[in-house]
Write a protein that holds these residues in place. Structure first.
Motif, mmCIF file in Angstrom:
data_model
loop_
_atom_site.group_PDB
_atom_site.id
_atom_site.type_symbol
_atom_site.label_atom_id
_atom_site.label_comp_id
_atom_site.label_asym_id
_atom_site.label_seq_id
_atom_site.Cartn_x
_atom_site.Cartn_y
_atom_site.Cartn_z
ATOM 1 N N VAL A 88 -1.347 -5.546 1.678
ATOM 2 C CA VAL A 88 -2.437 -4.657 1.216
ATOM 3 C C VAL A 88 -2.874 -3.648 2.292
ATOM 4 O O VAL A 88 -3.650 -2.749 2.010
ATOM 5 N N VAL A 89 -2.351 -3.775 3.486
ATOM 6 C CA VAL A 89 -2.791 -2.898 4.589
ATOM 7 C C VAL A 89 -1.779 -1.756 4.763
ATOM 8 O O VAL A 89 -0.576 -1.976 4.659
ATOM 9 N N PRO A 90 -2.265 -0.522 5.023
ATOM 10 C CA PRO A 90 -1.328 0.587 5.257
ATOM 11 C C PRO A 90 -0.461 0.338 6.490
ATOM 12 O O PRO A 90 -0.914 -0.277 7.456
ATOM 13 N N GLY B 231 -7.937 0.383 2.822
ATOM 14 C CA GLY B 231 -6.985 1.407 2.379
ATOM 15 C C GLY B 231 -7.154 1.697 0.893
ATOM 16 O O GLY B 231 -7.132 2.855 0.458
ATOM 17 N N HIS C 87 1.796 1.713 9.796
ATOM 18 C CA HIS C 87 1.705 2.837 10.739
ATOM 19 C C HIS C 87 2.959 2.925 11.608
ATOM 20 O O HIS C 87 2.960 3.630 12.602
ATOM 21 N N PHE D 225 0.815 -1.207 0.000
ATOM 22 C CA PHE D 225 0.000 0.000 0.000
ATOM 23 C C PHE D 225 0.858 1.270 0.000
ATOM 24 O O PHE D 225 0.415 2.316 -0.504
ATOM 25 N N THR E 180 -5.795 3.471 12.359
ATOM 26 C CA THR E 180 -6.083 2.111 11.887
ATOM 27 C C THR E 180 -7.470 2.026 11.238
ATOM 28 O O THR E 180 -7.976 0.935 10.977
ATOM 29 N N PHE F 87 -8.527 2.475 8.291
ATOM 30 C CA PHE F 87 -8.631 1.811 6.978
ATOM 31 C C PHE F 87 -7.796 0.524 6.922
ATOM 32 O O PHE F 87 -7.291 0.156 5.863
ATOM 33 N N ASP F 88 -7.641 -0.119 8.064
ATOM 34 C CA ASP F 88 -6.842 -1.357 8.085
ATOM 35 C C ASP F 88 -7.662 -2.605 7.753
ATOM 36 O O ASP F 88 -7.098 -3.663 7.516
ATOM 37 N N HIS G 86 -11.157 -4.673 5.832
ATOM 38 C CA HIS G 86 -11.522 -5.049 4.464
ATOM 39 C C HIS G 86 -12.968 -4.678 4.180
ATOM 40 O O HIS G 86 -13.810 -4.679 5.080
#
Lengths: 511, 84
Positions: free
Chosen positions: A220-222, B55, A224, A71, B43, B45-46, B48
């Motif tokens: 696929v996950v941002p 995201g 942090h 991402f 978090t 937009f972590d 689905h």
């Protein structure tokens, strides 16, 4: 050497030279050379804007970044559509109504002064040359990797082609080439998307789902875990969103259309193409991760810049690989042609005619000086590129956005919308924004590495407010100087936003 | 005044034009920058949405909402000019 790829590149170059030769017949005056005689229609300009903006750096860089970083790579793809909405809302129409040949003309419509015009020309020149440098170095390295050409030979060949395009074809030829390249690039992207989708059950997000299944949710996950990286992404997106409004080679495209309605139409049309293109790139990124593999992508290039080409090779064989290589080269040539026109206009019109000769140079002579300046700038950019061969110049693209967002953008915006703005503010804004943005890059991690004094690679978060602050402070300092006020603000507004009524093919002024 | 000389816009007309440019531009920028800010620092937009990461849903919104804004502005500007 990949013979098929070389043949495809030669074929594409031959077509662009044919287009230039055709355009040369219509490149007879200064108006033709810099603004295509203001004859470009909305959809043509929309395609040409796409030709200018959809760069090889985006196609190759974002695909590779998503393949390698998940991402995090997507942050690079977000800014262009919103940047053009801002262009549409804020600047496209007044710029089209105030500008003549260059971005500086819009500021010059309100404020005279050779110093201001000279500084604007220098800022435009720096932005264009930085962009040229990125394109030349990128083209040289890609030609080396994909075609087996020597770096120096590739840079010299591409420089010679760029010079021919702009010397003979001017903005007319550049527009033709950008339209051709945009159609070619988008067609290639659609073909690749079709093949990729056919391998994942015709699901456009199939590659993303498969990548998550094979490599885990983290792809696929941002992320942090790094505050500096987050701030850098925010700064990058601020710079891109605002920087387009200050990029000379992009904004002069709005001077080529016949009226304000065509300017709006071209921006809207281009935005649809941008959305299609940038939504497709993460699909290619994950498809490359699945089909090519991380190790192969890294082995080809540590930045992942060959991921798109390798994906094309795997899903479409050597023919699709050759076409992608040809399209990438056409992309670089089209962007370079636009840059050459913008920078030669800044030298011939702003620096030579207005700043040095007080606007007394005939149009014919400006036309000749513009062509000579185009050749000279090409030579300088080629020499810089040959010297920068071993440097990593990829970061400069985002830096150019940040510089434009901190210098020319605030000055253009305040010139059009702030009654209290004056010439001192414009000069302070340009110089202050330039010093702060360049200074922060020079003390940042891309130049000083681990010993950096400023943590962000892209300085827009700090340099954009600094540019506005300098412009405001300068306007306070200059408010009691009558000579700095420029023409009455109401007169500028009348020119920038005339009351018009469309009558089909043209506009007429409302009585 | 010559027929081709641009007429100054009415005071109210320019105020509307400026409000759309500056307030609309600022709002656009804030909505847009919310996407990288929220994805990078929260978090939110972590998760689905179906098979797609949230995201990417947010990223698609950042790419697509400008098209809606451009369409609305284009309609308004064309109406202002009296064009079909």
């Amino acid at each position: 050497m990949n013979v098929l790829a070389v043949v495809v590149v030669i074929g594409i170059v031959a077509i662009t030279l044919g287009l230039t030769s055709f355009a040369a017949r219509r490149n007879r005056s200064t108006d033709d050379h810099y603004i295509a005689g203001r004859r470009v229609s909305g959809w043509q300009n929309g395609l040409a804007l796409a030709g200018d903006q959809l760069s090889a750096a985006s196609f190759l860089g974002i695909t590779g970044a998503v393949a390698l970083s998940g991402f995090e790579g997507m942050y690079l793809a977000l800014g262009i559509p919103v940047a053009y909405l801002l262009v549409l809302l804020v600047i496209a129409e007044p710029l089209r109504n105030l500008g003549r040949f260059t971005l500086a003309d819009a500021v010059g419509a309100r404020f005279d002064g050779r110093l201001l015009r000279g500084v604007l020309a220098v800022a435009s020149l720096i932005l264009s040359v930085v962009y040229m440098l990125i394109q030349f170095v990128g083209a040289g390295l890609l030609a080396q990797l994909l075609l087996g050409l020597d770096f120096t030979v590739a840079v010299l060949l591409i420089g010679a082609l760029m010079t021919v395009y702009t010397f003979l074809g001017g903005m007319v030829g550049t527009t033709y080439i950008q339209v051709f390249k945009a159609v070619l690039l988008l067609a290639t992207v659609l073909v690749m998307l079709g093949i990729v989708m056919s391998r994942t059950g015709w699901n456009p997000v199939g590659p993303m789902i498969e990548a998550e299944r094979r490599f885990g949710g983290e792809v696929v996950v941002p992320r942090h875990d790094d505050t500096t990286a987050g701030l850098n992404n925010l700064s990058l997106n601020l710079g891109v969103a605002l920087g387009i409004m200050g990029l000379p080679h992009v904004m002069i495209r709005f001077l080529t259309v016949r009226d304000a309605r065509a300017a709006r139409h071209s921006a809207q049309f281009a935005m649809w193409l941008f959305a299609l293109f940038f939504l497709t790139l993460p699909v290619f990124g994950y498809a490359a991760l699945n089909e090519v593999g991380r190790e192969r992508i890294l082995a080809d290039n540590p930045g992942g810049n060959l991921a798109a080409a390798r994906l094309a090779e795997i899903i479409g064989g050597n023919l699709l690989f050759a076409i992608v290589v040809g399209v990438v080269m056409a992309t670089i040539l089209a962007v370079l042609a636009g840059l050459s026109i913008a920078s030669s206009g800044a030298v011939a019109h702003d620096l030579y005619n207005v700043a040095m000769r007080e606007g007394k140079v005939s149009r014919r002579r400006q036309f000749v000086v513009g062509r000579v300046a185009g050749v000279a700038i090409s030579v300088v950019a080629i020499l810089l590129a040959l010297g920068a061969r071993s440097l990593n110049v990829a970061f400069l693209a985002n830096v150019a956005f940040a510089i434009a967002a901190s210098t020319t953008m605030p000055v253009l915006l305040l010139t059009i919308y702030w009654r209290g703005f004056n010439r001192v503010g414009a000069t302070w804004g340009l110089v202050g924004g330039l010093v702060v943005s360049l200074g922060l890059v020079l003390i940042g991690p891309d130049v000083l590495g681990e010993d950096h004094l400023f943590p962000l690679s892209v300085p827009a978060l700090v340099s954009v407010p600094a540019g506005f602050l300098c412009a405001w402070l300068g306007s306070l300092v200059g408010r009691n100087r009558p000579a700095a006020r420029g023409i009455p603000y109401d007169d500028l507004v009348a020119r920038a936003f005339p009351r018009r009524r469309s009558t089909g093919d043209s506009e007429e002024v409302m009585a | 005044m010559d027929e081709r000389t641009p007429q100054p816009p009415g005071h109210n007309e320019f105020r509307v034009r400026r409000r759309i440019a500056l307030a609309g531009g600022a709002l656009t920028l804030v909505v847009y920058l919310a996407v990288p800010a929220l994805t990078a620092f929260t978090t939110l937009f972590d998760g689905h949405l179906g098979p797609v990461g949230l995201g990417y849903v947010a990223a698609a919104f950042a790419i697509l909402f400008p098209l809606g804004g451009a369409y609305a502005y284009g309609r308004w500007a064309n109406r202002r000019e009296g064009a079909p």
